[in-house]
Design an enzyme around this catalytic site. Structure first.
Site, PDB file in Angstrom:
ATOM      1  N   ILE A   1       0.857  -1.173   0.000  1.00  0.00           N
ATOM      2  CA  ILE A   1       0.000   0.000   0.000  1.00  0.00           C
ATOM      3  C   ILE A   1       0.898   1.230   0.000  1.00  0.00           C
ATOM      4  O   ILE A   1       2.095   1.151   0.271  1.00  0.00           O
ATOM      5  CB  ILE A   1      -0.961   0.024   1.211  1.00  0.00           C
ATOM      6  CG1 ILE A   1      -0.189  -0.138   2.532  1.00  0.00           C
ATOM      7  CG2 ILE A   1      -2.024  -1.056   1.080  1.00  0.00           C
ATOM      8  CD1 ILE A   1      -1.075  -0.122   3.762  1.00  0.00           C
ATOM      9  N   ASP A   2       0.329   2.385  -0.306  1.00  0.00           N
ATOM     10  CA  ASP A   2       1.109   3.606  -0.454  1.00  0.00           C
ATOM     11  C   ASP A   2       1.752   4.034   0.866  1.00  0.00           C
ATOM     12  O   ASP A   2       1.287   3.677   1.958  1.00  0.00           O
ATOM     13  CB  ASP A   2       0.226   4.747  -0.963  1.00  0.00           C
ATOM     14  CG  ASP A   2      -0.309   4.482  -2.354  1.00  0.00           C
ATOM     15  OD1 ASP A   2       0.258   3.615  -3.047  1.00  0.00           O
ATOM     16  OD2 ASP A   2      -1.306   5.124  -2.732  1.00  0.00           O
ATOM     17  N   LYS A   3       2.776   4.836   0.754  1.00  0.00           N
ATOM     18  CA  LYS A   3       3.491   5.354   1.922  1.00  0.00           C
ATOM     19  C   LYS A   3       2.540   6.037   2.908  1.00  0.00           C
ATOM     20  O   LYS A   3       2.610   5.798   4.111  1.00  0.00           O
ATOM     21  CB  LYS A   3       4.571   6.342   1.467  1.00  0.00           C
ATOM     22  CG  LYS A   3       5.260   7.082   2.615  1.00  0.00           C
ATOM     23  CD  LYS A   3       6.253   8.110   2.095  1.00  0.00           C
ATOM     24  CE  LYS A   3       6.888   8.890   3.241  1.00  0.00           C
ATOM     25  NZ  LYS A   3       7.847   9.919   2.750  1.00  0.00           N
TER      26      LYS A   3
ATOM     27  N   ARG B   1      -6.855   7.729  -4.857  1.00  0.00           N
ATOM     28  CA  ARG B   1      -6.629   9.172  -5.014  1.00  0.00           C
ATOM     29  C   ARG B   1      -6.952   9.627  -6.438  1.00  0.00           C
ATOM     30  O   ARG B   1      -7.606  10.651  -6.647  1.00  0.00           O
ATOM     31  CB  ARG B   1      -5.174   9.518  -4.670  1.00  0.00           C
ATOM     32  CG  ARG B   1      -4.828   9.348  -3.209  1.00  0.00           C
ATOM     33  CD  ARG B   1      -3.391   9.852  -2.952  1.00  0.00           C
ATOM     34  NE  ARG B   1      -3.035   9.701  -1.551  1.00  0.00           N
ATOM     35  CZ  ARG B   1      -2.419   8.678  -1.030  1.00  0.00           C
ATOM     36  NH1 ARG B   1      -2.101   7.649  -1.809  1.00  0.00           N
ATOM     37  NH2 ARG B   1      -2.116   8.628   0.240  1.00  0.00           N
TER      38      ARG B   1
END
Length: 261
Positions: A152-154, A257
């Site tokens: 998953i994203d930072k 996003r």
């Protein structure tokens, strides 16, 4: 290979990135090893393939295999003479929030702000650095990343499944590939929704002007990106913002996003 190829070759200030190429808008699909043969002087195909195998070639920030087909606008970076930082994994004593563990796998709650695996600009302090400190002999995935099945994203917090055995790696990877495992995300987004539930579909790819961002590509554009599908349900309407639950059919970078934008 199309004759209408726009590309550039630069020597980066970072000694770990010696070449950078951007495929032009007329680039026909071409294996990345053959593509690089056209632009890197005095490099044999075997040397290029060995470098690719060692993770010295990335496309749009991701390590690729020799049979990867270069597409229009791909950002290709090469660092043959020095091993990439990503391959120099160092165990770090970083606390882990483990919510489940057995002999085959472990489920970790990754906090926001932590990068999952080393990459450009983030060579330490990642989840993998912590994992290899807490667990020995984790199996490598196809990108030589210990234990990692998905990511998953930072800036996203959430649960990650980590394989502890080769068998678990194979089974979990197959589940994610077949999309038999479901992932649900809770997000806060600006604005209000006219429809309280629905589906967003739109191919996602690198932004043509800002390679660090992704965007939705329209059907009439030359490079259409990769298919992405997001199902959403509004759980709270807070006026200026909405709380939504998202179920993803695909796992594109920054998918929620990009689709919500």
């Amino acid at each position: 290979m199309s004759k209408d190829i726009e590309h550039d070759s630069i020597e980066s200030l970072d000694k770990h990135e010696h070449y950078q190429f951007t495929a032009g808008s007329g680039q026909d699909p071409l294996r990345v090893d053959k593509y690089l043969m056209n632009f890197i002087e005095n490099a044999t195909r075997s040397k290029i393939q060995q470098g690719i195998k060692e993770g010295a070639v990335t496309v749009n920030g991701e390590v690729v295999k020799s049979n990867y087909k270069v597409k229009p606008h791909d950002d290709i970076r090469v660092s043959f003479d020095h091993p990439p930082h990503e391959s120099l994994l160092v165990a770090e004593d970083i606390p882990l929030n483990i919510v489940y563990e057995d002999d085959h796998l472990v489920v970790v709650n990754k906090p926001a702000g932590m990068v999952v695996h080393p990459g450009h600009g983030n060579y330490s302090g990642t989840l993998i650095n912590a994992l290899i400190h807490h667990f020995e002999n984790l199996p490598n995935n196809s990108s030589n990343r210990p234990g990692l099945v998905h990511r998953i994203d930072k800036d996203t917090s959430g649960l990650l499944v980590v394989a502890k055995t080769e068998e678990a790696m194979a089974y979990l990877s197959a589940q994610f590939a077949a999309k038999t495992s479901e992932r649900e995300y809770i997000a806060i987004v600006w604005g209000n929704f006219q429809e309280k539930s629905g589906t967003v579909e739109g191919n996602i790819g690198r932004h043509p002007k800002n390679r660090l961002q992704n965007t939705v590509w329209l059907d009439d554009e030359a490079y259409k990106g990769k298919p992405a599908v997001t199902h959403y349900t509004v759980t709270e309407d807070l006026g200026y913002v909405s709380v939504i639950s998202c179920r993803l059919e695909t796992g594109r970078t920054h998918q929620i996003r990009v689709h919500m934008k």
